[in-house]
Motif scaffolding. Structure first.
Motif, PDB file in Angstrom:
ATOM      1  N   THR A 252     -20.792 -11.180  -7.823  1.00  0.00           N
ATOM      2  CA  THR A 252     -20.388 -11.905  -6.861  1.00  0.00           C
ATOM      3  C   THR A 252     -18.893 -11.597  -6.781  1.00  0.00           C
ATOM      4  N   TYR A 253     -18.077 -11.800  -7.888  1.00  0.00           N
ATOM      5  CA  TYR A 253     -16.555 -11.713  -7.782  1.00  0.00           C
ATOM      6  C   TYR A 253     -16.059 -10.106  -7.316  1.00  0.00           C
ATOM      7  N   LEU A 254     -16.854  -9.455  -7.953  1.00  0.00           N
ATOM      8  CA  LEU A 254     -16.610  -7.719  -7.690  1.00  0.00           C
ATOM      9  C   LEU A 254     -16.816  -7.636  -6.004  1.00  0.00           C
ATOM     10  N   ALA A 255     -17.709  -8.181  -5.387  1.00  0.00           N
ATOM     11  CA  ALA A 255     -18.082  -7.973  -3.983  1.00  0.00           C
ATOM     12  C   ALA A 255     -16.853  -8.986  -3.326  1.00  0.00           C
ATOM     13  N   SER A 256     -16.480  -9.834  -3.764  1.00  0.00           N
ATOM     14  CA  SER A 256     -15.301 -10.457  -3.002  1.00  0.00           C
ATOM     15  C   SER A 256     -14.193  -9.869  -2.980  1.00  0.00           C
ATOM     16  N   LEU A 257     -14.009  -9.376  -4.335  1.00  0.00           N
ATOM     17  CA  LEU A 257     -12.782  -8.505  -4.272  1.00  0.00           C
ATOM     18  C   LEU A 257     -12.722  -7.214  -3.700  1.00  0.00           C
ATOM     19  N   ARG A 258     -13.928  -6.470  -3.512  1.00  0.00           N
ATOM     20  CA  ARG A 258     -13.850  -5.483  -2.781  1.00  0.00           C
ATOM     21  C   ARG A 258     -13.645  -5.573  -1.302  1.00  0.00           C
TER      22      ARG A 258
ATOM     23  N   ASN B  81     -12.715   3.681  -1.448  1.00  0.00           N
ATOM     24  CA  ASN B  81     -11.487   3.549  -1.997  1.00  0.00           C
ATOM     25  C   ASN B  81     -11.284   2.253  -3.040  1.00  0.00           C
ATOM     26  N   ALA B  82     -12.035   1.027  -2.104  1.00  0.00           N
ATOM     27  CA  ALA B  82     -11.674  -0.488  -2.975  1.00  0.00           C
ATOM     28  C   ALA B  82     -12.655  -0.270  -4.158  1.00  0.00           C
ATOM     29  N   VAL B  83     -13.789   0.289  -4.183  1.00  0.00           N
ATOM     30  CA  VAL B  83     -14.269   0.265  -5.454  1.00  0.00           C
ATOM     31  C   VAL B  83     -13.720   1.210  -6.377  1.00  0.00           C
ATOM     32  N   GLY B  84     -13.199   2.510  -5.976  1.00  0.00           N
ATOM     33  CA  GLY B  84     -12.352   3.325  -6.706  1.00  0.00           C
ATOM     34  C   GLY B  84     -10.949   2.694  -7.600  1.00  0.00           C
ATOM     35  N   LEU B  85     -10.390   1.712  -6.636  1.00  0.00           N
ATOM     36  CA  LEU B  85      -9.354   1.172  -7.095  1.00  0.00           C
ATOM     37  C   LEU B  85      -9.718   0.333  -8.227  1.00  0.00           C
ATOM     38  N   ILE B  86     -10.840  -0.607  -8.128  1.00  0.00           N
ATOM     39  CA  ILE B  86     -11.136  -1.647  -8.895  1.00  0.00           C
ATOM     40  C   ILE B  86     -11.579  -0.863 -10.298  1.00  0.00           C
ATOM     41  N   GLU B  87     -12.466   0.152 -10.391  1.00  0.00           N
ATOM     42  CA  GLU B  87     -13.006   0.745 -11.474  1.00  0.00           C
ATOM     43  C   GLU B  87     -11.592   1.538 -11.970  1.00  0.00           C
ATOM     44  N   SER B  88     -10.778   2.065 -11.379  1.00  0.00           N
ATOM     45  CA  SER B  88      -9.513   2.629 -11.797  1.00  0.00           C
ATOM     46  C   SER B  88      -8.743   1.488 -12.730  1.00  0.00           C
ATOM     47  N   ASN B  89      -8.408   0.302 -12.165  1.00  0.00           N
ATOM     48  CA  ASN B  89      -7.884  -0.786 -12.825  1.00  0.00           C
ATOM     49  C   ASN B  89      -8.531  -1.292 -14.008  1.00  0.00           C
TER      50      ASN B  89
ATOM     51  N   GLN C 280     -10.626  -4.254   1.219  1.00  0.00           N
ATOM     52  CA  GLN C 280     -11.147  -3.806   2.677  1.00  0.00           C
ATOM     53  C   GLN C 280     -10.378  -4.398   3.733  1.00  0.00           C
ATOM     54  N   ASP C 281     -10.518  -5.849   3.675  1.00  0.00           N
ATOM     55  CA  ASP C 281     -10.212  -6.650   5.021  1.00  0.00           C
ATOM     56  C   ASP C 281      -8.549  -6.626   5.078  1.00  0.00           C
ATOM     57  N   ARG C 282      -8.030  -6.878   3.901  1.00  0.00           N
ATOM     58  CA  ARG C 282      -6.606  -7.426   3.768  1.00  0.00           C
ATOM     59  C   ARG C 282      -5.751  -6.208   3.580  1.00  0.00           C
ATOM     60  N   PHE C 283      -5.968  -5.287   2.835  1.00  0.00           N
ATOM     61  CA  PHE C 283      -5.506  -4.031   2.598  1.00  0.00           C
ATOM     62  C   PHE C 283      -5.768  -2.744   3.319  1.00  0.00           C
ATOM     63  N   GLY C 284      -6.810  -2.762   4.036  1.00  0.00           N
ATOM     64  CA  GLY C 284      -7.082  -1.551   4.882  1.00  0.00           C
ATOM     65  C   GLY C 284      -7.866  -0.649   4.055  1.00  0.00           C
ATOM     66  N   LEU C 285      -8.357  -0.873   2.933  1.00  0.00           N
ATOM     67  CA  LEU C 285      -8.983   0.216   2.326  1.00  0.00           C
ATOM     68  C   LEU C 285     -10.236   0.615   2.599  1.00  0.00           C
ATOM     69  N   SER C 286     -11.029   1.598   2.524  1.00  0.00           N
ATOM     70  CA  SER C 286     -12.182   1.974   2.755  1.00  0.00           C
ATOM     71  C   SER C 286     -12.937   1.350   1.774  1.00  0.00           C
ATOM     72  N   ALA C 287     -14.408   1.274   1.790  1.00  0.00           N
ATOM     73  CA  ALA C 287     -15.267   0.574   0.772  1.00  0.00           C
ATOM     74  C   ALA C 287     -15.126   1.405  -0.433  1.00  0.00           C
TER      75      ALA C 287
ATOM     76  N   CYS D 102       0.750  -1.438  -0.065  1.00  0.00           N
ATOM     77  CA  CYS D 102       0.136   0.067   0.099  1.00  0.00           C
ATOM     78  C   CYS D 102       0.855   1.276  -0.094  1.00  0.00           C
ATOM     79  N   ALA D 103       2.025   1.094   0.452  1.00  0.00           N
ATOM     80  CA  ALA D 103       3.083   2.364   0.329  1.00  0.00           C
ATOM     81  C   ALA D 103       3.549   2.726  -1.113  1.00  0.00           C
ATOM     82  N   SER D 104       3.070   1.978  -1.790  1.00  0.00           N
ATOM     83  CA  SER D 104       3.537   2.063  -3.339  1.00  0.00           C
ATOM     84  C   SER D 104       2.174   2.007  -4.240  1.00  0.00           C
ATOM     85  N   THR D 105       1.982   3.010  -4.665  1.00  0.00           N
ATOM     86  CA  THR D 105       0.843   3.280  -5.667  1.00  0.00           C
ATOM     87  C   THR D 105       0.731   2.123  -6.795  1.00  0.00           C
ATOM     88  N   VAL D 106       1.967   2.180  -7.250  1.00  0.00           N
ATOM     89  CA  VAL D 106       1.732   1.353  -8.563  1.00  0.00           C
ATOM     90  C   VAL D 106       1.922  -0.369  -8.020  1.00  0.00           C
ATOM     91  N   HIS D 107       2.682  -0.756  -6.807  1.00  0.00           N
ATOM     92  CA  HIS D 107       2.407  -1.688  -6.398  1.00  0.00           C
ATOM     93  C   HIS D 107       0.904  -2.310  -5.815  1.00  0.00           C
TER      94      HIS D 107
END
Length: 206
Positions: free
Chosen positions: A57-63, A76-84, A67-74, A27-32
Motif C-alpha cells: 500500500t505505501y509503495l503504491a502511494s509513494l510511486r 522511473n518512479a519504481v526504479g528510483l524507489i528501488e535505487s533508494n 508520478q503525479d507530483r514530480f512528473g516521473l514515469s511509472a 528534479c533538476a538535481s539528481t541528488v536532491h
C-alpha cells in the motif's frame, strides 16, 4: 468520519512540505531528487504504521506521488524507489533523511503546528552535494561474512596404515637355525656333554 486513505494522507503531507519548493528544481538535481524520495519514503512508512497499512500500500502511494507530483514515469518512479532502498543500505545520509521524513509525517499527523520546512531545510543543507558526496555522513559497514566451514570429504580422511602381519615363519626358521648352531658349537667345545645316543645320530648324519 472516514479516515483518509494512506494515499490521501501522503499527498496532503507532500503538499504541506512542498509548499515553498519547486519540484522542477528538485528534479533538476539528481541528488536532491534522491533525498526527496528518501524523505517521502520515510513519511510513507510513518503514515503506514499509524494506519497499519501493508508494504504494497505505501509503495503504491509513494510511486503515485512521484508520478503525479514530480512528473516521473511509472518505470522511473519504481526504479528510483528501488535505487533508494539500495542507497539506504550503504549511506548513513540516506538513512538520516528517511528518518527525518518519518518523524515529520508522524509529527504532522499528531500536531497541527508541525513544521512545514523539514524537507526545505534538508535540501538547503545539502544544496551543493554531488553523487560522489553521498558518503558525507559516513558509510555503513557491511556485516562480516561468516568464516567458511571446510567440508570434510571422504577423500580427506586417510585410513590409518595397517601394520604388516608378523612373519612368524621366518622368525621360527631363524630360531631353529641359531638353536642348531648353538648345539653344534656346544658339541664341538664340550663333546663329553653330548649323550652317546645323540652323538651316534650326529655321526651317522655326517
Amino acid at each position: 468520519m472516514t479516515q483518509p486513505s494512506h494515499h490521501d494522507q501522503l499527498c496532503a503531507f507532500a503538499e504541506y512540505q512542498l509548499g515553498t519548493l519547486s519540484t522542477r528544481d528538485i528534479c533538476a538535481s539528481t541528488v536532491h531528487l534522491i533525498l526527496a524520495t528518501a524523505f517521502f519514503t520515510g513519511a510513507a512508512i510513518g503514515l503506514a504504521k499509524a494506519l497499519k497499512a501493508p508494504k504494497k500500500t505505501y509503495l503504491a502511494s509513494l510511486r503515485t506521488l512521484l508520478q503525479d507530483r514530480f512528473g516521473l514515469s511509472a518505470d522511473n518512479a519504481v526504479g528510483l524507489i528501488e535505487s533508494n532502498a539500495r542507497l539506504y543500505k550503504r549511506y548513513v545520509l540516506i538513512e538520516q533523511i528517511y528518518s527525518a521524513g518519518l518523524q515529520a509525517a508522524q509529527h504532522w499527523t499528531s500536531q497541527s503546528d508541525a513544521p512545514k520546512t523539514a524537507l526545505t531545510d534538508l535540501l538547503q543543507r545539502y544544496r551543493d552535494l554531488s553523487m560522489s558526496g553521498l558518503n558525507v555522513e559516513g558509510v555503513k559497514q557491511p556485516k562480516p561474512a561468516p568464516a567458511p566451514v571446510e567440508s570434510i570429504t571422504n577423500a580427506d580422511i586417510q585410513p590409518a596404515p595397517t601394520p604388516p602381519p608378523p612373519r612368524w615363519g621366518r622368525r621360527l626358521a631363524w630360531l631353529l637355525f641359531f638353536s642348531l648352531l648353538g648345539l653344534l658349537v656346544a658339541g664341538l667345545l664340550f663333546p663329553e656333554a653330548i649323550p652317546t645316543s645323540i652323538k651316534g645320530q650326529l655321526l651317522g648324519a655326517f
